[in-house]
Structure formats: structure tokens, C-alpha cells
Design a protein around this motif. Sequence first.
Motif, PDB file in Angstrom:
ATOM      1  N   GLY A  71      -2.169   3.383 -21.289  1.00  0.00           N
ATOM      2  CA  GLY A  71      -3.100   3.534 -20.838  1.00  0.00           C
ATOM      3  C   GLY A  71      -3.598   4.326 -19.442  1.00  0.00           C
ATOM      4  N   GLY A  72      -2.099   4.496 -18.849  1.00  0.00           N
ATOM      5  CA  GLY A  72      -2.719   4.564 -17.527  1.00  0.00           C
ATOM      6  C   GLY A  72      -1.360   4.577 -16.258  1.00  0.00           C
ATOM      7  N   ALA A  73      -1.301   4.431 -15.514  1.00  0.00           N
ATOM      8  CA  ALA A  73      -0.080   4.472 -14.743  1.00  0.00           C
ATOM      9  C   ALA A  73      -0.455   3.695 -13.609  1.00  0.00           C
ATOM     10  CB  ALA A  73       0.639   5.668 -14.057  1.00  0.00           C
ATOM     11  N   TRP A  74       0.611   2.799 -13.057  1.00  0.00           N
ATOM     12  CA  TRP A  74       0.342   2.598 -11.396  1.00  0.00           C
ATOM     13  C   TRP A  74       1.618   3.039 -10.594  1.00  0.00           C
ATOM     14  CZ3 TRP A  74      -1.037  -3.887 -11.247  1.00  0.00           C
ATOM     15  CH2 TRP A  74      -1.873  -4.171 -11.617  1.00  0.00           C
ATOM     16  N   THR A  83       1.399  -0.240  -4.706  1.00  0.00           N
ATOM     17  CA  THR A  83       0.439   1.051  -4.334  1.00  0.00           C
ATOM     18  C   THR A  83      -1.559   0.465  -4.495  1.00  0.00           C
ATOM     19  OG1 THR A  83       0.942   2.975  -4.145  1.00  0.00           O
ATOM     20  CG2 THR A  83       1.696   2.339  -2.683  1.00  0.00           C
ATOM     21  N   GLU A  84      -0.906   1.408  -5.550  1.00  0.00           N
ATOM     22  CA  GLU A  84      -2.680   1.563  -7.009  1.00  0.00           C
ATOM     23  C   GLU A  84      -2.042   1.865  -7.496  1.00  0.00           C
ATOM     24  OE1 GLU A  84      -6.011   3.247  -4.584  1.00  0.00           O
ATOM     25  OE2 GLU A  84      -3.904   5.070  -3.771  1.00  0.00           O
ATOM     26  N   GLY A  85      -3.247   2.017  -8.643  1.00  0.00           N
ATOM     27  CA  GLY A  85      -3.174   2.656  -9.778  1.00  0.00           C
ATOM     28  C   GLY A  85      -3.729   4.342  -9.936  1.00  0.00           C
ATOM     29  N   THR A  86      -3.249   5.159 -10.245  1.00  0.00           N
ATOM     30  CA  THR A  86      -3.773   6.761 -10.665  1.00  0.00           C
ATOM     31  C   THR A  86      -5.172   7.066 -10.159  1.00  0.00           C
ATOM     32  OG1 THR A  86      -3.844   7.198 -12.781  1.00  0.00           O
ATOM     33  CG2 THR A  86      -1.811   7.309 -11.880  1.00  0.00           C
ATOM     34  N   SER A  97      -4.933   0.651   3.626  1.00  0.00           N
ATOM     35  CA  SER A  97      -3.794   1.081   5.136  1.00  0.00           C
ATOM     36  C   SER A  97      -4.061   2.849   4.022  1.00  0.00           C
ATOM     37  CB  SER A  97      -2.605   0.529   4.858  1.00  0.00           C
ATOM     38  OG  SER A  97      -2.015   1.237   3.373  1.00  0.00           O
ATOM     39  N   HIS A  98      -3.578   3.810   4.977  1.00  0.00           N
ATOM     40  CA  HIS A  98      -3.132   5.151   4.734  1.00  0.00           C
ATOM     41  C   HIS A  98      -2.808   5.041   2.907  1.00  0.00           C
ATOM     42  CE1 HIS A  98      -3.439   6.787   9.125  1.00  0.00           C
ATOM     43  NE2 HIS A  98      -4.548   6.370   8.497  1.00  0.00           N
ATOM     44  N   ASP A  99      -2.049   3.725   2.695  1.00  0.00           N
ATOM     45  CA  ASP A  99      -1.442   4.098   1.598  1.00  0.00           C
ATOM     46  C   ASP A  99      -2.230   3.867   0.368  1.00  0.00           C
ATOM     47  OD1 ASP A  99       0.559   3.930   2.600  1.00  0.00           O
ATOM     48  OD2 ASP A  99       1.610   1.954   2.932  1.00  0.00           O
ATOM     49  N   ILE A 100      -3.961   3.058   0.453  1.00  0.00           N
ATOM     50  CA  ILE A 100      -4.147   3.590  -1.051  1.00  0.00           C
ATOM     51  C   ILE A 100      -5.983   3.408  -0.702  1.00  0.00           C
ATOM     52  CG2 ILE A 100      -2.920   1.199  -1.673  1.00  0.00           C
ATOM     53  CD1 ILE A 100      -5.342  -1.043  -1.097  1.00  0.00           C
ATOM     54  N   LEU A 101      -6.476   3.886  -1.679  1.00  0.00           N
ATOM     55  CA  LEU A 101      -7.689   4.019  -1.791  1.00  0.00           C
ATOM     56  C   LEU A 101      -8.358   3.026  -1.463  1.00  0.00           C
ATOM     57  CD1 LEU A 101      -9.834   6.757  -1.149  1.00  0.00           C
ATOM     58  CD2 LEU A 101     -10.729   6.393  -3.559  1.00  0.00           C
ATOM     59  N   SER A 102      -9.701   2.600  -0.085  1.00  0.00           N
ATOM     60  CA  SER A 102     -10.380   1.005   0.170  1.00  0.00           C
ATOM     61  C   SER A 102     -11.289   1.603  -0.955  1.00  0.00           C
ATOM     62  CB  SER A 102     -11.295   1.675   0.908  1.00  0.00           C
ATOM     63  OG  SER A 102     -11.406   0.101   1.362  1.00  0.00           O
ATOM     64  N   GLY A 103     -11.197   0.857  -2.182  1.00  0.00           N
ATOM     65  CA  GLY A 103     -12.129   1.613  -3.281  1.00  0.00           C
ATOM     66  C   GLY A 103     -13.212  -0.074  -3.202  1.00  0.00           C
ATOM     67  N   ILE A 104     -14.449   0.544  -3.986  1.00  0.00           N
ATOM     68  CA  ILE A 104     -15.698   0.162  -3.318  1.00  0.00           C
ATOM     69  C   ILE A 104     -15.887  -0.760  -4.359  1.00  0.00           C
ATOM     70  CG2 ILE A 104     -17.980   1.101  -4.093  1.00  0.00           C
ATOM     71  CD1 ILE A 104     -16.276   2.529  -1.575  1.00  0.00           C
ATOM     72  N   THR A 105     -15.274  -0.250  -5.778  1.00  0.00           N
ATOM     73  CA  THR A 105     -15.307  -1.765  -6.565  1.00  0.00           C
ATOM     74  C   THR A 105     -14.382  -3.165  -6.392  1.00  0.00           C
ATOM     75  OG1 THR A 105     -15.237  -0.348  -8.268  1.00  0.00           O
ATOM     76  CG2 THR A 105     -15.436  -2.071  -9.084  1.00  0.00           C
ATOM     77  N   ARG A 106     -13.225  -2.438  -5.554  1.00  0.00           N
ATOM     78  CA  ARG A 106     -12.190  -3.482  -4.929  1.00  0.00           C
ATOM     79  C   ARG A 106     -12.973  -4.170  -3.940  1.00  0.00           C
ATOM     80  NH1 ARG A 106      -9.613  -4.036   0.032  1.00  0.00           N
ATOM     81  NH2 ARG A 106      -7.803  -4.954  -0.286  1.00  0.00           N
TER      82      ARG A 106
END
Length: 284
Positions: free
Chosen positions: A167-170, A178-181, A200-209
Amino acid sequence: MRTVFVNGEYVPEDEAKVSIFDRGFLFADAIYEVTSVLSGRLIDFDGHMGRLERSAGELDMALPMDAAGLLDMHRELVARNAVDEGLVYLQVSRGAVDRDFPFPPPDTPGTVIAFTQTKKLIDNPKARTGIEIITVEDLRWGRCDIKTVQLLYPSMASTRARKQGAGGAWLVRDGMVTEGTANNAYIVTRDGTIVTRDLSHDILSGITRKAVLACAKKLQMKVEERPFSLEEIDNAVEAFTTSATTFVQPVVGVNGKPVGDGKPGPVATKLREIYIEENLKTAR
Ligand code: PDD
């Protein structure tokens, strides 16, 4: 047929047009946001617009509409398309100019498009059953904190997951997740600590996170923001993802191995419930 938004106009989706010279189309020189809609209202709209402004700032891109205009437009699209539950996709590109690598003059008008999708977000069967995921190497660029439409690698990774029945990939860089797709990734350790990668620059700062971590802290759950390894997933009791459209989604298997007892766990289940409850209160 949906009504969509293109550069200040509301048009039927089959009449919407964007130039072939648009830099979003030619260079992926565009940013986007996806805001969920519950009971016809926008969830964490200010968070999404704050991140859009940050993405634009990092790329020296002018936003052709201000936050108030964007809010009116989102509401108008939700109303015109009678969306009760679903999402609004918003994209802003640097505009249309003859093809040339350097950014065009700053007064080049940007392209703004938006459309809705009707989708069941609360009553999502995957929230009950959880999903199986695979891990793949993170081969994206070095500025994953900017929400650009440069999504070819995440598409490749998701396609690979789908072909393998997952159902997805990390994504994994140097042995660490790092994070999911299209989501942020979490595990819960045996002592009940929620672990998710630090910003960091490695992931998106999720609003839901951000909202989910605030819920976790309110519930006095322990949270550690740091990288975690594949081995730590093997020893975890739970895993889950967060995103605007899936809220909190349990991950019950990784690379064919069950996580914990292979069922959605109490931490993910509770956080999903509280997140929805809390964010409905501030929906606009
Ligand atoms: N994706 N990480 C990545 C790489 C994402 O693309 C997303 C969102 C997230 C979660 O961010 P948020 O909680 O703000 O939705 C994390 C959206 C939903 C998409 O591309 O459709």
C-alpha cells in the motif's frame, strides 16, 4: 463535471488550460499543497498556506495570491463542487516564458491552479486494516523540505510498491528511514515511545505531523524526533504514517514482515481519533 480554478477563473475542468511553456510543466518549477476537507470545511488551512509561503520563499518564487484570496478560492471551489469530504489540490508555478534554465524576471506572472477531489477520508477501510509497505532507497534531491511538484521518484517508488501488492513505500537513506513517498513515517518502540525523523532538508515538515505530535504530547505520550533504522522497525510494536489526506494510517507490515502483532495498534488508533476530533474544531 468539476469546476476548477485557473489564474483567477472558475471553469469546467475540460476547459481549463495552462501554457505548454509553463515552468511547472517544463522544469517542475512549481510548488503545491493538499488540504483536506471534512464536513465541507478546510482542515489546518493556515498550516498549509504557511508552508506554501515557506516553499515559495526558499525558491524565490512570488505568490500571485495572498492567504485571504487563497482561502476564498478554496472555499469557493469546495462550495461549487459540493465537496463534503475530500481535498483541495493547489499548485503555483513560476509562470509561462520561453524555455530557459535561469529563473525568468520576478515580475513574470505565476500560474495558479486548483481542483477538488471527493474522497472518503474518515471512513477509510485502510485506517481499520492498516497497510503493508515496502522500503526503497531514497534517491530524491537534497531539498525534500520544499513541497515541489518534482515527484517522479516518489511515483516510481509508489509504483514499485503497488506492483508488489503493497500500500505504499518508505524511503531509506544511509540505512535510516526518511519518510514515506507522500507521508511522514513513525514507529512505536517497546517502551511506548513514538519515533519519527527530525526536521531537516531530508523530509517534508508535515502539517499533519505537527498536529499529531502535539496530540501525542497532550496525551503524555513520549516522542523522540530522530532517525530510525530498518532494524528498529523489526523491534517496533507499531508503525504508522501521517498526511493531510490519510490523517494517521497504521502500517501493519514492512517488507513482508509483520510490525508488532501485525494489526493496527492502540497508539495509531488513538492518535487518529484525537487528531480528527481536534482538527475539526479549527476547520475553516
Ligand atoms: N503529501 N512527506 C511527503 C513527501 C509528502 O508528500 C507529504 C504530503 C507529507 C505529509 O505532509 P502533510 O501532513 O502536510 O500532508 C510528508 C501530500 C498529501 C500529497 O502529495 O498528496
